[in-house]
Design an enzyme around this catalytic site. Structure first.
Site, PDB file in Angstrom:
ATOM      1  N   PRO A   1     -30.050 -35.412  -2.322  1.00 50.48           N
ATOM      2  CA  PRO A   1     -29.066 -35.947  -3.270  1.00 50.48           C
ATOM      3  C   PRO A   1     -29.085 -35.230  -4.618  1.00 50.48           C
ATOM      4  O   PRO A   1     -30.054 -34.568  -4.972  1.00 50.48           O
ATOM      5  CB  PRO A   1     -29.504 -37.410  -3.435  1.00 50.48           C
ATOM      6  CG  PRO A   1     -30.977 -37.377  -3.195  1.00 50.48           C
ATOM      7  CD  PRO A   1     -31.197 -36.298  -2.166  1.00 50.48           C
ATOM      8  N   CYS A   2     -27.989 -35.391  -5.365  1.00 52.02           N
ATOM      9  CA  CYS A   2     -27.923 -34.919  -6.745  1.00 52.02           C
ATOM     10  C   CYS A   2     -28.726 -35.890  -7.597  1.00 52.02           C
ATOM     11  O   CYS A   2     -28.722 -37.074  -7.309  1.00 52.02           O
ATOM     12  CB  CYS A   2     -26.474 -34.897  -7.252  1.00 52.02           C
ATOM     13  SG  CYS A   2     -25.449 -33.640  -6.467  1.00 52.02           S
ATOM     14  N   PRO A   3     -29.396 -35.499  -8.636  1.00 52.56           N
ATOM     15  CA  PRO A   3     -29.556 -34.128  -9.136  1.00 52.56           C
ATOM     16  C   PRO A   3     -30.784 -33.417  -8.579  1.00 52.56           C
ATOM     17  O   PRO A   3     -31.148 -32.347  -9.047  1.00 52.56           O
ATOM     18  CB  PRO A   3     -29.694 -34.343 -10.647  1.00 52.56           C
ATOM     19  CG  PRO A   3     -30.479 -35.625 -10.740  1.00 52.56           C
ATOM     20  CD  PRO A   3     -29.966 -36.472  -9.579  1.00 52.56           C
TER      21      PRO A   3
END
Length: 89
Positions: free
Chosen positions: A23-25
């Site tokens: 996932p981001c970040p």
């Protein structure tokens, strides 16, 4: 007409990083850490999921001063080629 036959072949990456499913970040942080450990001028290929990762990570890398050489749609994920600058700011 295009000169596809005369075009320069794409340089091979010096390293690959598979961040599909990350996932981001976190994917941006891992990309940045990986490229900072590479020799200046090196090319890193990062595999990213469609959607937020491919929309956010390249922009964030550019803001940090990295050079995006290409983004390639590979059916289900994207291959992002990012080069570490030779001279650090």
């Amino acid at each position: 007409m295009s000169n596809l036959a005369e075009s320069t072949p794409k340089p091979a990456p010096d390293a690959q990083l598979d961040l599909r499913g990350t996932p981001c970040p976190i994917n941006f942080v891992r990309t940045k850490l990986a490229i900072e450990q590479m020799t200046p001028g090196s090319l890193l290929e990062v595999w990213l999921d469609p959607g937020e990762p491919i929309e956010q990570v390249p922009d964030s890398l550019v803001m940090e001063g990295y050079l995006i050489e290409s983004v390639e749609d590979r059916s289900g994920y994207f291959a992002l080629n990012v080069r570490r600058p030779i001279a650090s700011a």
